[in-house]
Design an enzyme around this catalytic site. Structure first.
Site, PDB file in Angstrom:
ATOM      1  N   TYR A  60       0.703  -1.140  -0.066  1.00 36.37           N
ATOM      2  CA  TYR A  60       0.148  -0.243   0.056  1.00 36.37           C
ATOM      3  C   TYR A  60       0.778   1.039  -0.193  1.00 36.37           C
ATOM      4  O   TYR A  60       0.515   1.715  -0.495  1.00 36.37           O
ATOM      5  CB  TYR A  60      -0.887   0.219   0.850  1.00 36.37           C
ATOM      6  N   ASP A  61       1.784   1.559   0.660  1.00 39.06           N
ATOM      7  CA  ASP A  61       3.029   2.468   1.017  1.00 39.06           C
ATOM      8  C   ASP A  61       3.678   2.112  -0.314  1.00 39.06           C
ATOM      9  O   ASP A  61       3.536   3.633  -0.479  1.00 39.06           O
ATOM     10  CB  ASP A  61       3.871   2.095   2.142  1.00 39.06           C
ATOM     11  N   GLU A 137       6.627   4.497  21.725  1.00 38.21           N
ATOM     12  CA  GLU A 137       5.164   3.691  22.452  1.00 38.21           C
ATOM     13  C   GLU A 137       5.108   2.635  21.160  1.00 38.21           C
ATOM     14  O   GLU A 137       5.127   2.499  19.839  1.00 38.21           O
ATOM     15  CB  GLU A 137       4.066   4.788  22.517  1.00 38.21           C
ATOM     16  N   LYS A 139       2.842   0.032  19.319  1.00 40.26           N
ATOM     17  CA  LYS A 139       1.642   0.504  17.824  1.00 40.26           C
ATOM     18  C   LYS A 139       1.164  -0.498  17.809  1.00 40.26           C
ATOM     19  O   LYS A 139       1.059  -1.988  16.926  1.00 40.26           O
ATOM     20  CB  LYS A 139       2.292   1.005  16.138  1.00 40.26           C
ATOM     21  N   ASP A 141      -2.326  -3.124  17.240  1.00 38.45           N
ATOM     22  CA  ASP A 141      -2.800  -3.823  15.366  1.00 38.45           C
ATOM     23  C   ASP A 141      -4.420  -3.485  16.566  1.00 38.45           C
ATOM     24  O   ASP A 141      -5.094  -4.891  16.597  1.00 38.45           O
ATOM     25  CB  ASP A 141      -2.555  -4.876  15.380  1.00 38.45           C
ATOM     26  N   ARG A 160     -12.251   7.035  13.283  1.00 43.20           N
ATOM     27  CA  ARG A 160     -11.086   7.388  12.633  1.00 43.20           C
ATOM     28  C   ARG A 160     -12.115   7.884  11.429  1.00 43.20           C
ATOM     29  O   ARG A 160     -11.851   9.348  10.726  1.00 43.20           O
ATOM     30  CB  ARG A 160      -9.994   6.859  11.827  1.00 43.20           C
ATOM     31  N   GLU A 198      -7.018   3.283  21.064  1.00 50.45           N
ATOM     32  CA  GLU A 198      -7.261   2.371  20.131  1.00 50.45           C
ATOM     33  C   GLU A 198      -8.129   1.012  21.203  1.00 50.45           C
ATOM     34  O   GLU A 198      -7.904   0.967  22.027  1.00 50.45           O
ATOM     35  CB  GLU A 198      -5.911   1.857  19.548  1.00 50.45           C
ATOM     36  N   TYR A 250      -3.473   6.786  23.843  1.00 50.89           N
ATOM     37  CA  TYR A 250      -2.123   7.283  24.476  1.00 50.89           C
ATOM     38  C   TYR A 250      -1.979   8.449  23.747  1.00 50.89           C
ATOM     39  O   TYR A 250      -0.938   9.377  23.673  1.00 50.89           O
ATOM     40  CB  TYR A 250      -1.491   6.495  23.336  1.00 50.89           C
ATOM     41  N   LYS A 347       7.061  -0.393  11.285  1.00 47.44           N
ATOM     42  CA  LYS A 347       6.733  -1.931  11.158  1.00 47.44           C
ATOM     43  C   LYS A 347       7.893  -2.693  11.599  1.00 47.44           C
ATOM     44  O   LYS A 347       8.704  -2.864  11.353  1.00 47.44           O
ATOM     45  CB  LYS A 347       5.837  -1.833   9.742  1.00 47.44           C
ATOM     46  N   CYS A 441      -9.759 -20.324 -21.648  1.00 42.76           N
ATOM     47  CA  CYS A 441     -10.513 -19.482 -19.841  1.00 42.76           C
ATOM     48  C   CYS A 441     -10.749 -20.563 -19.245  1.00 42.76           C
ATOM     49  O   CYS A 441     -11.495 -22.201 -19.811  1.00 42.76           O
ATOM     50  CB  CYS A 441     -11.315 -19.265 -20.193  1.00 42.76           C
ATOM     51  N   CYS A 444     -15.548 -21.042 -19.623  1.00 43.48           N
ATOM     52  CA  CYS A 444     -16.222 -21.239 -20.827  1.00 43.48           C
ATOM     53  C   CYS A 444     -14.982 -21.514 -22.839  1.00 43.48           C
ATOM     54  O   CYS A 444     -15.764 -21.627 -23.193  1.00 43.48           O
ATOM     55  CB  CYS A 444     -16.757 -19.732 -21.468  1.00 43.48           C
ATOM     56  N   CYS A 459      -9.876 -13.354 -21.167  1.00 38.32           N
ATOM     57  CA  CYS A 459     -11.259 -14.189 -21.836  1.00 38.32           C
ATOM     58  C   CYS A 459     -11.643 -12.892 -22.192  1.00 38.32           C
ATOM     59  O   CYS A 459     -12.465 -12.124 -21.518  1.00 38.32           O
ATOM     60  CB  CYS A 459     -11.612 -15.314 -20.718  1.00 38.32           C
ATOM     61  N   CYS A 464     -18.343 -14.680 -20.949  1.00 42.12           N
ATOM     62  CA  CYS A 464     -18.367 -16.157 -20.268  1.00 42.12           C
ATOM     63  C   CYS A 464     -19.147 -15.941 -18.975  1.00 42.12           C
ATOM     64  O   CYS A 464     -19.408 -14.583 -18.337  1.00 42.12           O
ATOM     65  CB  CYS A 464     -16.551 -15.651 -19.834  1.00 42.12           C
TER      66      CYS A 464
END
Length: 702
Positions: A60-61, A137, A139, A141, A160, A198, A250, A347, A441, A444, A459, A464
């Site tokens: 993602y980053d 501190e 993180k 989850d 959020r 959190e 926090y 992370k 495929c 199909c 395909c 299909c």
């Protein structure tokens, strides 16, 4: 809920896009930038709204940073609605929506020591001092919340949301036993305070919750984070209480006295002190888990300590957060539109496990993309059992040299989506067989093709069965026609029954026969019928998006809906006309042309019209539109305006115009507010764009 095939398509697309090589002199088609935006929006939606984690943080980053880089290289393609121009995410409609007193920005992420050292160096350079004190501190989850107290009482608990506006879930927050409902803030001169934290489920409680669900015949919850996030959105507070949620607070984000004086940076002047302060008032805080550090070595020692302790800790952790401790210095450092410059999330490394590849199945997506899915001997990775995992495309298989029977190392980068890290080559034996990608495929039997410059095989059979099913699911989805009660599983069941062969079939379902199915009663059938009937009144842009035209996302769907009087009019449009529309490039234009050149699609649209759906642009039938003077004028805004952007956009569209997502020669008016960016200079260079200020814009609209 996520559609598995759509999820796989976006995961495959994200894998391709994350490998883009961006150079300042390289030509990047605008369609690539739009794909990046669509990809990021999809994963924001699954994370913040569906409480599903569909992509690992690292990928993602990478997508986010590549989009930022491309938008910097191509300012002419700027889009005010780009994910980089907002904090992130969308908002559900199940709870009242309320603004945060202070925006809840995301944190920039780091995955290695070099990133952390670079962050620390930037802080010192910006602050113009040699040494900075940090608060380090855990993180957690879980699911982020903010709590607002006034006159010593809890008045609001908010999710959020998109970072600016969240969902008011106060009744559910009040069920969390370690959140105090009354706190003597007034003894410290505080009238109103906003606290961030959190919501969590301990590992032990999560296991117990799943045992209870198993005893009731309910499916197991995926992981503690999703369980906490989903629990906060339950409509029954009694059920929320049964989940035994906890909250770890926090961060103080806002505090004023009864005269309205800001106490942050004065009375509440450090992150470390604020944690101690909240602890003294009865909040659960990471008191023993956090430290004060004045150099990188101390920070790294603490990170490595907790990376080793994470398995034995009560809650799930996925890293550590490093914050500048001095709040006045934080204010000096400021923030970008996406994240504060004074904080960083480091992370932990991915959890890994080894297992054998048993077989490969091939999924067919909505637009015919073929995605290989590895079927594995089930293996636990970071508390989640993995038995299947996407392999994205043929290139991915070849690059990693994956063979049937191989032992594969599976990791959950950021403890999220499983990913094939590498093959255990030293354990490969003679029984390992090469994976032969299909030439036809799997559904199909149509011959597959691979379009030049694309990684995926496709395909091309529009009829299909797999594609038809995926189009039906997309058409009924929340972002399209919003047909509640017609989700993924129900669509597949109705397809199997022969009741759904195409989109118009949705509007002629046999309700009497449906009522005879197990799990359907009169009320559920009535609700389904009402929802289908209600979908007929959806906007034209939602219908266009729901048709599933390749490369046409929600933004482009609005552009198309505003460009014509009747949807069928696109039959007569040329590539050149389509290219004149905002945000429509050659790739998108060709896709639109192909769609409306297909007689089967036109027949389908005529059937939808006969069933009562609106295929007309309502603005073209209103007196206001006919007497308006904007015509098809295209506007773009830059700088800060007293009018909200959404309000200004609505005014333009109501008067017959449209709003572009980026600066180009297609723009007729550039509306300039305070502190405008570089668009003014670029508009002057284009020469055909009229530059006006906000008062002139209002006069023009009026």
């Amino acid at each position: 809920m996520q559609n598995d095939h759509e999820l796989t398509e976006y995961q495959t697309l994200s894998q391709t896009l994350s490998q883009l090589d961006i150079q300042s002199d390289a030509y990047i088609p605008s369609a690539i930038i739009q794909e990046l935006r669509d990809c990021i929006r999809y994963f924001d939606q699954t994370y913040y709204i569906d409480s599903q984690t569909a992509i690992d943080d690292f990928t993602y980053d990478q997508l986010y940073k590549k989009l930022q880089a491309l938008e910097t290289l191509h300012p002419e393609l700027h889009d005010a609605n780009s994910p980089t121009q907002r904090v992130g995410g969308s908002i559900t409609k199940d709870f009242p929506q309320v603004p945060h007193l202070v925006p809840m920005l995301s944190l920039d992420n780091s995955y290695n020591e070099a990133d952390l050292r670079d962050f620390e160096k930037k802080v010192r350079n910006l602050a113009k001092i040699d040494q900075v004190t940090y608060c380090v501190e855990p993180k957690f989850d879980g699911s982020s919340i903010s709590l607002v107290y006034e006159n010593d009482g809890l008045v609001r608990g908010v999710t959020r949301g998109d970072g600016l506006i969240g969902e008011d879930i106060t009744p559910n927050i009040r069920t969390i036993r370690n959140i105090p409902l009354s706190v003597p803030f007034s003894k410290h001169g505080i009238q109103t305070i906003e606290i961030r934290g959190e919501v969590l489920i301990s590992k032990a409680q999560f296991a117990k919750n799943n045992q209870d669900r198993d005893a009731k015949g309910l499916p197991a919850l995926a992981n503690p984070r999703n369980s906490a996030s989903g629990s906060l959105r339950l409509q029954d507070s009694t059920e929320v209480a049964e989940r035994r949620l906890e909250a770890m607070m926090y961060h103080v984000s806002y505090a004023i006295d009864k005269e309205g004086n800001d106490l942050l940076g004065s009375q509440l002047n450090s992150r470390h002190q604020n944690i101690k302060f909240l602890c003294s008032l009865g909040f659960s805080v990471p008191d023993k888990e956090h430290i004060i550090a004045q150099n990188i070595e101390s920070i790294l020692d603490h990170i490595h300590l907790w990376e080793q302790k994470r398995e034995s800790y009560k809650y799930e952790l996925d890293g550590m957060v490093i914050k500048v401790d001095d709040i006045q210095l934080e204010e000096q450092l400021g923030s970008t539109s996406h994240h504060p410059r004074w904080a960083l999330a480091y992370k932990f490394s991915a959890r890994q496990a080894k297992t054998r590849l048993l077989s490969v199945q091939y999924q067919v997506g909505r637009v015919g993309t073929i995605t290989p899915v590895a079927k594995l001997e089930p293996v636990a990775v970071g508390g989640v059992t993995v038995s299947s995992i996407t392999m994205f495309n043929e290139d991915f298989i070849k690059e990693k040299d994956i063979r049937l029977g191989d032992f594969l190392w599976i990791e959950r980068a950021g403890d999220v989506i499983p990913y094939i890290s590498h093959v255990a080559i030293d354990e490969r034996d003679s029984s390992a067989m090469p994976i032969i990608f299909p030439e036809i495929c799997p559904v199909c039997n149509t011959a597959l093709i691979r379009i030049e410059n694309e990684a995926a095989w496709r395909c091309m059979n529009f009829n299909c069965p797999a594609q038809i099913t995926e189009r039906l699911i997309h058409f009924a989805s929340r972002d399209a026609m919003e047909i509640s009660g017609l989700g993924d599983a129900i669509v597949r069941k109705f397809v199997d029954k022969g009741w759904l062969k195409n989109i118009p079939d949705i509007y002629r379902l046999p309700y009497t026969e449906i009522a005879g199915l197990e799990g359907f009663g009169k009320k559920s059938v009535d609700r389904l019928g009402e929802s289908i009937e209600l979908s007929k009144s959806r906007s034209l842009s939602k219908l266009v998006f729901g048709l599933g035209i390749r490369f046409v996302g929600e933004t482009t769907a609005k552009v198309l809906a505003n460009a014509i009087a009747r949807l069928e009019d696109f039959q007569t449009w040329t590539i050149e006309q389509l290219l004149q529309l905002p945000d429509v490039g050659p790739k998108v234009a060709q896709s639109i042309l192909d769609y409306f050149s297909n007689p089967e699609n036109i027949t389908m649209l005529q059937m939808l019209r006969e069933f009562g759906l609106s295929l007309d642009n309502e603005k073209t039938h209103s007196t206001e539109y006919q007497t308006g003077h904007l015509g098809n004028s295209v506007f773009l805004f830059t700088g800060t305006m007293s009018l909200g952007r959404n309000e200004a956009k609505a005014m333009v569209e109501k008067s017959g115009g449209s709003v572009a997502g980026s600066l180009s020669s297609k723009v007729n008016y550039l509306v300039v507010g305070e502190d405008p960016g570089s668009k003014v200079d670029k508009a002057q260079k284009i020469g055909t764009i009229k530059i006006i200020d906000e008062p002139e814009f209002i006069r023009l609209i009026s």
